[in-house]
Design a protein around this motif. Sequence first.
Motif, PDB file in Angstrom:
ATOM      1  N   ARG A  60      -1.195 -26.531 -34.713  1.00 15.76           N
ATOM      2  CA  ARG A  60      -0.766 -27.944 -35.515  1.00 15.76           C
ATOM      3  C   ARG A  60      -0.915 -28.717 -35.408  1.00 15.76           C
ATOM      4  NH1 ARG A  60       2.507 -23.896 -39.441  1.00 15.76           N
ATOM      5  NH2 ARG A  60       4.199 -25.261 -38.797  1.00 15.76           N
ATOM      6  N   HIS A 119      -7.130 -36.299 -42.318  1.00 10.29           N
ATOM      7  CA  HIS A 119      -7.697 -35.327 -42.491  1.00 10.29           C
ATOM      8  C   HIS A 119      -8.107 -34.805 -44.074  1.00 10.29           C
ATOM      9  CE1 HIS A 119      -3.620 -35.672 -44.085  1.00 10.29           C
ATOM     10  NE2 HIS A 119      -3.746 -35.030 -44.465  1.00 10.29           N
ATOM     11  N   TRP A 172      -9.821 -27.321 -50.170  1.00 12.38           N
ATOM     12  CA  TRP A 172      -8.561 -26.928 -49.203  1.00 12.38           C
ATOM     13  C   TRP A 172      -7.224 -28.133 -49.729  1.00 12.38           C
ATOM     14  CZ3 TRP A 172      -6.341 -30.732 -45.918  1.00 12.38           C
ATOM     15  CH2 TRP A 172      -5.374 -30.203 -44.968  1.00 12.38           C
ATOM     16  N   GLN A 225      -3.223 -27.833 -50.181  1.00 15.81           N
ATOM     17  CA  GLN A 225      -2.593 -28.368 -49.502  1.00 15.81           C
ATOM     18  C   GLN A 225      -1.210 -29.105 -50.081  1.00 15.81           C
ATOM     19  OE1 GLN A 225      -2.659 -31.749 -45.236  1.00 15.81           O
ATOM     20  NE2 GLN A 225      -2.603 -32.184 -48.071  1.00 15.81           N
ATOM     21  N   TRP A 271       1.487 -26.310 -43.635  1.00 20.71           N
ATOM     22  CA  TRP A 271       0.697 -25.952 -43.449  1.00 20.71           C
ATOM     23  C   TRP A 271       0.622 -24.473 -43.106  1.00 20.71           C
ATOM     24  CZ3 TRP A 271      -3.859 -28.369 -39.959  1.00 20.71           C
ATOM     25  CH2 TRP A 271      -4.270 -29.447 -40.921  1.00 20.71           C
ATOM     26  N   LEU A 315      -4.265 -22.031 -43.900  1.00 16.30           N
ATOM     27  CA  LEU A 315      -4.815 -23.759 -44.035  1.00 16.30           C
ATOM     28  C   LEU A 315      -5.434 -23.806 -42.699  1.00 16.30           C
ATOM     29  CD1 LEU A 315      -2.445 -25.330 -46.074  1.00 16.30           C
ATOM     30  CD2 LEU A 315      -4.647 -24.798 -46.915  1.00 16.30           C
TER      31      LEU A 315
END
Length: 330
Positions: free
Chosen positions: A108, A123, A149, A153, A187, A191
């Motif tokens: 991450r 992102h 996604w 998130q 996350w 994810l």
Amino acid sequence: MKYSKPYLSPSEQIELLVSRGMHVQDTDVAQQYLVGIGYYRLSAYWFPFRKKIPSSPVPAPSITGRYMVLDEFVEDANFQNIIDIYNFDRKLRLIILDALERIEIALRTDVALLLGKLSPVAHRHQQYLNGNFTRHIPKEKNNTRHFEWLERQDHLFLRSKEIFAQHFKTKYNSDAHPPIWIAVEAWDFGLLSVFFQGMKPEDQNNIALKYKIPNGLLLSKWIRSLNDCRNICAHHGRLWDRGVVNYPEWEQLSDNEFLCHILMNKVSCRKIYSTFLCIAYFMRSMSFGADWLKDFILHMQSFPAGSCLSLSDAGFPKDWETLPIWVIDQ
């Protein structure tokens, strides 16, 4: 088909096991485990101790592969051995979760540092991601994978009770989006796995090189396998001899001294050993990784093997401790 099996109390469950050939040395102890863990959770651990006969040509619900599994147990099946394996697996999950936590946090951070340089909200925008992820709508879907996604998130960030999330939501407008270096902290592994697949190949490759993995596509497949393993551990599933659905792949690794041994071993490739091998490879590149490897090796060496079970059931090769990946410098 209507379910017709009757309710059985723990003492009746023990009677059933004994009638099928299970040796129960101490019924009081056995009852404590059945009350505290549950019959069906433990049944996953005594499954290998059930008798098998070659399967008939007629399909049946009890047929697994080339064998039909019977209710009766093999001659030396005993309840204490089941408990020993259960406890071994429980500790194994904790050891693996420890490694997966470190790997997840590292990855991450890698993503945040790489994309954050391009834009604080890279992102969220198509130009910084793979077009297949941001523009293609899969069949039987209404939106792109990136859109779905982002919804997931944003939902996780909105629900987060962590101090960093609460601070951001208090200080900024409701329509403000956290930068990627904050967003990644909300996350989960799922994810992360999906997002990494949606990154541009050159960005995936940059992260892969940090871990001496040939390319980002290979790393993406490894992350999917690690996510599956994490889900098994998080839901307290049986881990030690698990088959792998999204098993790692090993392209371009024939010259890698730590990984080349698995290339020609089809059994190891499709068993949980392959995921453990990925984890060990990651841990070799991390601070304190050697300590984790020592703990893992010692635990696997403590496996309560019996006539029906050995580490080969989990895909461990013969003499696995002598392979370079598992040899730790003192």
